[in-house]
Design an enzyme around this catalytic site. Structure first.
Site, PDB file in Angstrom:
ATOM      1  CG  HIS A   1      -0.244   0.002   2.541  1.00 38.25           C
ATOM      2  ND1 HIS A   1      -0.221  -1.086   3.391  1.00 38.25           N
ATOM      3  CD2 HIS A   1       0.479   0.961   3.166  1.00 38.25           C
ATOM      4  CE1 HIS A   1       0.466  -0.794   4.471  1.00 38.25           C
ATOM      5  NE2 HIS A   1       0.909   0.441   4.356  1.00 38.25           N
TER       6      HIS A   1
HETATM    7  C1  T46 Z   1       2.679   0.481   6.985  1.00 30.04           C
HETATM    8  C2  T46 Z   1       3.480  -0.741   7.190  1.00 30.04           C
HETATM    9  C3  T46 Z   1       4.947  -0.472   7.259  1.00 30.04           C
HETATM   10  C4  T46 Z   1      -4.704  -0.249  13.174  1.00 30.04           C
HETATM   11  O1  T46 Z   1      -5.868  -0.420  13.581  1.00 30.04           O
HETATM   12  N1  T46 Z   1      -3.942   0.768  13.696  1.00 30.04           N
HETATM   13  C5  T46 Z   1      -2.682   0.993  13.274  1.00 30.04           C
HETATM   14  O2  T46 Z   1      -2.023   1.940  13.775  1.00 30.04           O
HETATM   15  C6  T46 Z   1      -2.120   0.135  12.264  1.00 30.04           C
HETATM   16  C7  T46 Z   1      -0.696   0.349  11.759  1.00 30.04           C
HETATM   17  C8  T46 Z   1      -2.887  -0.864  11.751  1.00 30.04           C
HETATM   18  N2  T46 Z   1      -4.165  -1.059  12.213  1.00 30.04           N
HETATM   19  C9  T46 Z   1      -4.940  -2.184  11.685  1.00 30.04           C
HETATM   20  C10 T46 Z   1      -5.398  -2.006  10.241  1.00 30.04           C
HETATM   21  C11 T46 Z   1      -5.511  -3.444   9.747  1.00 30.04           C
HETATM   22  O3  T46 Z   1      -6.781  -3.947  10.080  1.00 30.04           O
HETATM   23  O4  T46 Z   1      -4.155  -3.359  11.725  1.00 30.04           O
HETATM   24  C12 T46 Z   1      -4.459  -4.167  10.600  1.00 30.04           C
HETATM   25  C13 T46 Z   1      -3.204  -4.507   9.828  1.00 30.04           C
HETATM   26  O5  T46 Z   1      -2.743  -3.334   9.171  1.00 30.04           O
HETATM   27  P1  T46 Z   1      -2.044  -3.416   7.741  1.00 30.04           P
HETATM   28  O6  T46 Z   1      -2.674  -4.473   6.912  1.00 30.04           O
HETATM   29  O7  T46 Z   1      -2.001  -2.055   7.180  1.00 30.04           O
HETATM   30  O8  T46 Z   1      -0.585  -3.893   8.178  1.00 30.04           O
HETATM   31  P2  T46 Z   1       0.750  -3.932   7.324  1.00 30.04           P
HETATM   32  O9  T46 Z   1       1.705  -4.719   8.135  1.00 30.04           O
HETATM   33  O10 T46 Z   1       0.505  -4.360   5.925  1.00 30.04           O
HETATM   34  O11 T46 Z   1       1.228  -2.403   7.261  1.00 30.04           O
HETATM   35  C14 T46 Z   1       1.682  -1.742   8.422  1.00 30.04           C
HETATM   36  C15 T46 Z   1       0.983  -0.392   8.592  1.00 30.04           C
HETATM   37  O12 T46 Z   1      -0.422  -0.555   8.638  1.00 30.04           O
HETATM   38  C16 T46 Z   1       1.287   0.539   7.473  1.00 30.04           C
HETATM   39  O13 T46 Z   1       0.916   1.850   7.811  1.00 30.04           O
HETATM   40  O14 T46 Z   1       3.114   1.397   6.314  1.00 30.04           O
HETATM   41  O15 T46 Z   1       3.084  -1.515   8.307  1.00 30.04           O
END
Ligand code: T46
Length: 135
Positions: free
Chosen positions: A51
């Protein structure tokens, strides 16, 4: 060739009977930190991220294990391996990023310029190219 996307931030590492790394707002980290989060216990072989953020900027530290970061601005694609706690990667807004090859020990510590907001995410690569005017 000079990297366009990979911006490494080195923070102090103090060595005594352990190591201690620290980072300060607007000194080592080029924004005011509003949020931190960390990621661990990855399912091996799967990549995460995929993303870009419209506004949020981040600095990522791999404080244990390793991660291969793939960055993409719709034109250039660059990779870097993070595997040292004193080495951060500045991730600017509107940079598509993927976290790959995390091992079982990997812990990623992330400092963010903004609070969590799902509307800030672009999770579709085609849409990302449209927004960056690459397609
Ligand atoms: C990024 C990379 C480096 C929250 O509710 N609060 C938060 O502060 C974060 C970071 C995530 N979430 C929830 C949103 C999703 O339901 O946690 C779940 C997993 O998030 P995501 O699929 O975005 O996770 P990654 O590991 O793909 O990405 C993360 C960060 O979300 C993103 O900002 O840049 O790490």
């Amino acid at each position: 060739m000079k990297n366009k996307l990979i911006k490494i931030i080195k923070i102090p590492r103090i060595e005594d009977d352990c190591y201690l790394c620290f980072a300060e707002n607007n000194k080592h980290i080029p924004f005011k930190i509003k949020r931190i989060f960390y990621i661990g216990l990855p399912v091996l072989g799967l990549s995460r991220g995929k993303h870009a953020h419209r506004k949020n900027k981040q600095v990522l530290f791999c404080i244990q294990g390793k991660v291969r970061m793939v960055l993409d601005n719709g034109k250039d694609r660059e990779e870097v391996i993070l595997d040292r706690p004193e080495t951060g990667l500045f991730l600017d807004k509107m940079v598509w990023h993927e976290m790959c090859d995390m091992d079982e020990k990997t812990i990623l510590l992330v400092l963010a310029s903004d609070f969590y907001d799902e509307k800030d995410y672009i999770r579709n690569y085609k849409k990302f190219l449209q927004v960056t005017n690459r397609k």
